[in-house]
Scaffold this active site. Structure first.
Site, short mmCIF file in Angstrom:
data_model
loop_
_atom_site.label_atom_id
_atom_site.label_comp_id
_atom_site.label_asym_id
_atom_site.label_seq_id
_atom_site.Cartn_x
_atom_site.Cartn_y
_atom_site.Cartn_z
N ASP A 10 -19.04 -9.61 -37.57
CA ASP A 10 -19.97 -9.00 -36.60
C ASP A 10 -20.16 -7.52 -36.92
O ASP A 10 -19.83 -6.66 -36.12
CB ASP A 10 -19.44 -9.20 -35.16
CG ASP A 10 -18.09 -8.52 -34.92
OD1 ASP A 10 -17.35 -8.28 -35.90
OD2 ASP A 10 -17.79 -8.21 -33.74
N ASP A 15 -16.00 -4.27 -40.26
CA ASP A 15 -16.50 -5.49 -40.92
C ASP A 15 -17.25 -5.12 -42.19
O ASP A 15 -17.17 -5.82 -43.20
CB ASP A 15 -17.49 -6.23 -40.00
CG ASP A 15 -16.90 -6.62 -38.68
OD1 ASP A 15 -16.49 -7.77 -38.50
OD2 ASP A 15 -16.87 -5.75 -37.79
N ASN A 39 -19.65 -7.08 -31.96
CA ASN A 39 -19.81 -5.63 -31.83
C ASN A 39 -21.20 -5.26 -31.32
O ASN A 39 -21.38 -4.26 -30.63
CB ASN A 39 -19.55 -4.95 -33.18
CG ASN A 39 -18.08 -4.93 -33.52
OD1 ASN A 39 -17.25 -4.77 -32.64
ND2 ASN A 39 -17.76 -5.11 -34.79
N THR A 126 -13.74 -12.10 -38.64
CA THR A 126 -13.39 -10.74 -38.19
C THR A 126 -14.21 -10.33 -36.97
O THR A 126 -14.40 -9.14 -36.71
CB THR A 126 -13.57 -9.71 -39.32
OG1 THR A 126 -14.95 -9.73 -39.73
CG2 THR A 126 -12.67 -10.01 -40.50
N PHE A 167 -10.51 -6.92 -28.53
CA PHE A 167 -11.94 -7.21 -28.41
C PHE A 167 -12.34 -8.60 -28.91
O PHE A 167 -13.00 -9.37 -28.19
CB PHE A 167 -12.75 -6.13 -29.16
CG PHE A 167 -14.23 -6.36 -29.11
CD1 PHE A 167 -14.96 -6.05 -27.97
CD2 PHE A 167 -14.91 -6.91 -30.19
CE1 PHE A 167 -16.33 -6.27 -27.91
CE2 PHE A 167 -16.27 -7.14 -30.15
CZ PHE A 167 -16.99 -6.82 -29.01
N ASN A 168 -11.98 -8.96 -30.15
CA ASN A 168 -12.47 -10.23 -30.73
C ASN A 168 -12.02 -11.43 -29.91
O ASN A 168 -12.77 -12.40 -29.74
CB ASN A 168 -11.97 -10.40 -32.17
CG ASN A 168 -12.67 -9.45 -33.13
OD1 ASN A 168 -13.74 -8.92 -32.83
ND2 ASN A 168 -12.05 -9.23 -34.28
N HIS A 241 -9.72 -1.95 -38.95
CA HIS A 241 -9.07 -3.24 -38.67
C HIS A 241 -9.35 -4.35 -39.70
O HIS A 241 -8.45 -4.92 -40.29
CB HIS A 241 -9.54 -3.78 -37.32
CG HIS A 241 -9.49 -2.83 -36.19
ND1 HIS A 241 -8.34 -2.63 -35.44
CD2 HIS A 241 -10.43 -2.02 -35.65
CE1 HIS A 241 -8.59 -1.75 -34.49
NE2 HIS A 241 -9.84 -1.36 -34.59
N ASP A 242 -10.63 -4.70 -39.81
CA ASP A 242 -10.99 -5.99 -40.41
C ASP A 242 -10.57 -6.18 -41.87
O ASP A 242 -10.18 -7.30 -42.26
CB ASP A 242 -12.50 -6.24 -40.26
CG ASP A 242 -12.90 -6.45 -38.81
OD1 ASP A 242 -12.02 -6.78 -37.99
OD2 ASP A 242 -14.09 -6.30 -38.49
C1 BDR Z 1 -12.07 -5.63 -33.64
O1 BDR Z 1 -13.15 -5.45 -32.72
C2 BDR Z 1 -14.28 -4.93 -33.38
O2 BDR Z 1 -14.80 -3.86 -32.68
C3 BDR Z 1 -13.85 -4.57 -34.77
O3 BDR Z 1 -14.90 -4.83 -35.69
C4 BDR Z 1 -12.65 -5.43 -35.02
O4 BDR Z 1 -13.02 -6.68 -35.56
C5 BDR Z 1 -10.97 -4.67 -33.27
O5 BDR Z 1 -10.53 -4.91 -31.97
CA CA Z 2 -15.23 -7.09 -36.41
#
Ligand code: BDR
Ligand code: CA
Length: 314
Positions: A10, A15, A39, A126, A167-168, A241-242
């Site tokens: 996303d 990403d 996102n 991701t 979030f994810n 993160h990803d």
């Molecule tokens: C995740 O949430 C998104 O905002 C980032 O791309 C990552 O995958 C982090 O919590």
């Molecule tokens: Ca992501």
């Protein structure tokens, strides 16, 4: 033999770097990119995937749009972190990226890619897990074509979007629940691991020093990402993160793993979307999920800088 991979994403600043890493590194064979709402809206994350591929010279990888909303409940985006475009910072311009969107939907592309690949494929989600859950529900017969699922989501600790949830996972807890209970091998890189890889000013300077148009764009992405992470969370550098997912595939010794039972909170009053990670085996549930723990951050940034260098010099 390179590892055949489908990225389900996303984009999203982090990403975007995962796409670069997967496309640049010879240990990975990037078969397809599928997009999901997360996102930003699906329309925006799909456009962003095409933009990233266009600027990085990534050609011939199908980019297909998946689900525009979670299995249940309302759609949620992370505009406060990734901006109104989902990839704020660089000026991408108004013109259409020259990399097209595949006319097939993500489910079809995933299915056809899994069937066409001579070796089982690693799925790398991701974003919210909606597309992956839909694939597993619609095509249980394809499970044997999936080598494993290596995802960014959740945490062994607390959340970032609510105090409990990352979030994810929060975007589509029911989809995450399906994935964690699928019986397929799942490796999870949550906030406890990803918060160790912060794009410090030193990292940004190394990327800037590459001196290519692509490195300049990456600096713009990281500069914007740093500003929102500072504003929202008070971090002095943003966690990327990803790309821990693909970095792990390239070099499995980069992140230590433990096995644990992971369950997704679906009904909590204040904790919906939390990943409950049983690190001490106190629940007696089978410890079937691999969970990322300690990261070799220098090794990680080596891979990222090298990916930007390789793609920028093509
Ligand atoms: C995740 O949430 C998104 O905002 C980032 O791309 C990552 O995958 C982090 O919590
Ligand atoms: Ca992501």
């Amino acid at each position: 033999m390179p590892i055949p991979v489908i990225l389900d994403c996303d984009p999203g600043h982090d990403d975007a770097f995962n796409i670069l890493l997967a496309a640049a590194h010879p240990a990975i064979e990037l078969l397809a990119i599928t997009t999901v709402a997360g996102n930003q809206t699906l329309e925006k994350t799909t456009l962003n995937a095409r933009r990233v591929c266009a600027v990085a010279g990534i050609r011939g990888v199908p980019i297909a749009a998946g689900r525009e909303r979670p299995l249940h409940g309302p759609i949620r985006v992370a505009e406060n972190i990734h901006g109104t475009s989902g990839l704020d910072g660089p000026g991408f311009g108004e013109s259409e990226p020259e990399v097209p969107q595949d006319p097939r939907d993500a489910l079809t592309v995933m299915r056809e890619t899994l069937l066409a690949s001579p070796a089982p494929v690693t799925l790398v989600p991701t974003g919210p897990l909606t597309n992956i859950a839909v694939l597993l529900l619609a095509h249980p017969e394809l499970a044997s074509r999936i080598e494993r699922i290596v995802l960014m989501g959740g945490s062994t600790e607390r959340g970032n979007t609510t105090p409990a949830a990352e979030f994810n996972i929060l975007c589509d807890p029911e989809a995450a629940d399906i994935v964690f209970r699928s019986g397929l091998p799942v490796t999870m890189f949550g906030l406890n691991a990803t918060h160790q890889v912060r794009a410090t000013p030193e990292v940004v300077a190394r990327i800037a020093g590459l001196g290519t148009p692509l490195s300049g764009l990456c600096v713009d992405l990281l500069t914007y990402f740093a500003s929102t992470y500072r504003e929202v969370y008070g971090f002095d550098a943003p966690p990327l993160h990803d790309p821990l997912t693909v970095a792990h595939l390239i070099n499995p010794s980069l992140v230590s793993l433990v096995r644990a039972a992971v369950t997704v909170e679906l009904t909590g009053t204040h904790t919906r979307g939390a990943t409950v990670v049983d690190l001490h085996g106190v629940t007696g549930r089978p410890a079937v999920t691999e969970v990322g723990m300690e990261v070799d951050t220098d090794g990680f940034w080596e891979l990222i800088v090298e990916a930007v260098r390789v793609l920028g010099s093509r």
